[in-house]
Design an enzyme around this catalytic site. Structure first.
Site, PDB file in Angstrom:
ATOM      1  N   GLU A 145      18.016   5.177  -1.074  1.00  0.00           N
ATOM      2  CA  GLU A 145      18.877   5.997  -0.222  1.00  0.00           C
ATOM      3  C   GLU A 145      20.210   5.273  -0.001  1.00  0.00           C
ATOM      4  O   GLU A 145      21.287   5.839  -0.137  1.00  0.00           O
ATOM      5  CB  GLU A 145      18.170   6.255   1.110  1.00  0.00           C
ATOM      6  CG  GLU A 145      18.794   7.357   1.920  1.00  0.00           C
ATOM      7  CD  GLU A 145      18.054   7.555   3.246  1.00  0.00           C
ATOM      8  OE1 GLU A 145      18.537   8.345   4.060  1.00  0.00           O
ATOM      9  OE2 GLU A 145      17.011   6.900   3.458  1.00  0.00           O
ATOM     10  N   ARG A 175       1.314  -2.355  -2.342  1.00  0.00           N
ATOM     11  CA  ARG A 175       0.097  -1.587  -2.034  1.00  0.00           C
ATOM     12  C   ARG A 175      -0.502  -0.962  -3.274  1.00  0.00           C
ATOM     13  O   ARG A 175      -1.702  -0.708  -3.323  1.00  0.00           O
ATOM     14  CB  ARG A 175       0.389  -0.546  -0.948  1.00  0.00           C
ATOM     15  CG  ARG A 175       0.599  -1.165   0.443  1.00  0.00           C
ATOM     16  CD  ARG A 175       0.684  -0.094   1.511  1.00  0.00           C
ATOM     17  NE  ARG A 175       1.725   0.855   1.204  1.00  0.00           N
ATOM     18  CZ  ARG A 175       2.974   0.828   1.693  1.00  0.00           C
ATOM     19  NH1 ARG A 175       3.331  -0.117   2.536  1.00  0.00           N
ATOM     20  NH2 ARG A 175       3.838   1.737   1.343  1.00  0.00           N
TER      21      ARG A 175
END
Lengths: 179, 179
Positions: B104, B67
């Site tokens: 994460e 993006r």
């Protein structure tokens, strides 16, 4: 071909780079990153890709992930319309529809949000390079499934020897550069 | 924050869409596709992201796949400079350098062509959303490895509760919208 003057075309073409054996042995890859890195060339490429469609009453530009995002955004800006991303599977968050299409070996898939445009929207499909045409053809079919009218396609570069135009027969195909 | 007038900010923010449970349960995803689809909003977003850096003598805009390609191209156009794509592994064809960074769970990797810019080029890093900041931080480190000076970063949206600014401490961070 667009009405790009010869010197601009020559300058843009000189900014393409040949990379042998990418993505696999025997393929001569046309790398557009040197062209993107040049501010004047980037502006001229976007303007030239938009030019044939300036009077075509385009509602939205459809960019194909990922390099089509770069040029598609520029073409959308030139035509003063919005941008629709057509993405690889799993990337779009909301309700979407997908299309599977054949590659040389195996298949690939593209997705678009079902509310990406109004039914009957006039869209222009943008990608960097027209190679075999499979991805571009699938993108047109995907947009038509939403009810959109695909007014045409615009590429920075067409690799004529791969005959991608054959897969897009009956559609308007514009390209800035041709090899 | 940029000097965007309040009505424009309000209008852009209203075009963000909340998608619950994407990419996984419990995450409320901020979908920018309705904003991209609006021609006026697309133009205003690109201009607002460029605005804080208009006098910063930027040489190149660096967009993070995917993006960041859309908004990065628009910001490059606004600043009249070239565009450098930072990509996921295996996508760039020529000689490149890569950086691995922690997610994460597990790690991810980004790549850039080693000749993407001159040493000491002044670059602006662009992405759509600043979340945890891991990707943006890795991109800055990657560009600095090429010798570039990272003048700053520009995002459409920052999710303040994820504290991404902490990972970019000491760097100039500009954002159009903030949640």
């Amino acid at each position: 071909m667009t009405s790009l003057d010869n010197s601009t075309e020559h300058r843009l073409k000189a900014l393409l780079r040949d990379v042998p054996d990418f993505p696999k042995p025997g393929i001569l890859f046309k790398d557009i990153t040197p062209l993107l890195a040049d501010g004047d060339a980037l502006r001229d490429a976007g303007a030239a890709m938009a030019q044939p469609y300036r009077s075509a009453r385009i509602d939205r530009v459809v960019g194909i992930e990922s390099r089509g995002f770069i040029l598609g955004a520029l073409v959308a800006r030139e035509l003063e319309v919005g941008f629709i991303p057509v993405r690889k599977p799993g990337k779009l968050p909301a309700l979407k529809t997908s299309i599977e299409y054949a590659l040389e070996y195996g298949t690939d898939k593209l997705e678009v949000h079902t509310d990406a445009c109004d039914r009957a929207a006039r869209v222009l499909v943008v990608d960097d390079v027209l190679a075999t045409g499979g991805t571009a053809r699938a993108t047109c079919a995907l947009m038509e499934r939403l009810g959109a009218e695909v007014v045409g396609l615009s590429f920075l570069l067409v690799l004529e020897f791969l005959r991608g135009r054959d897969k897009l027969e009956g559609r308007r195909v514009e390209t800035v550069l041709s090899l």
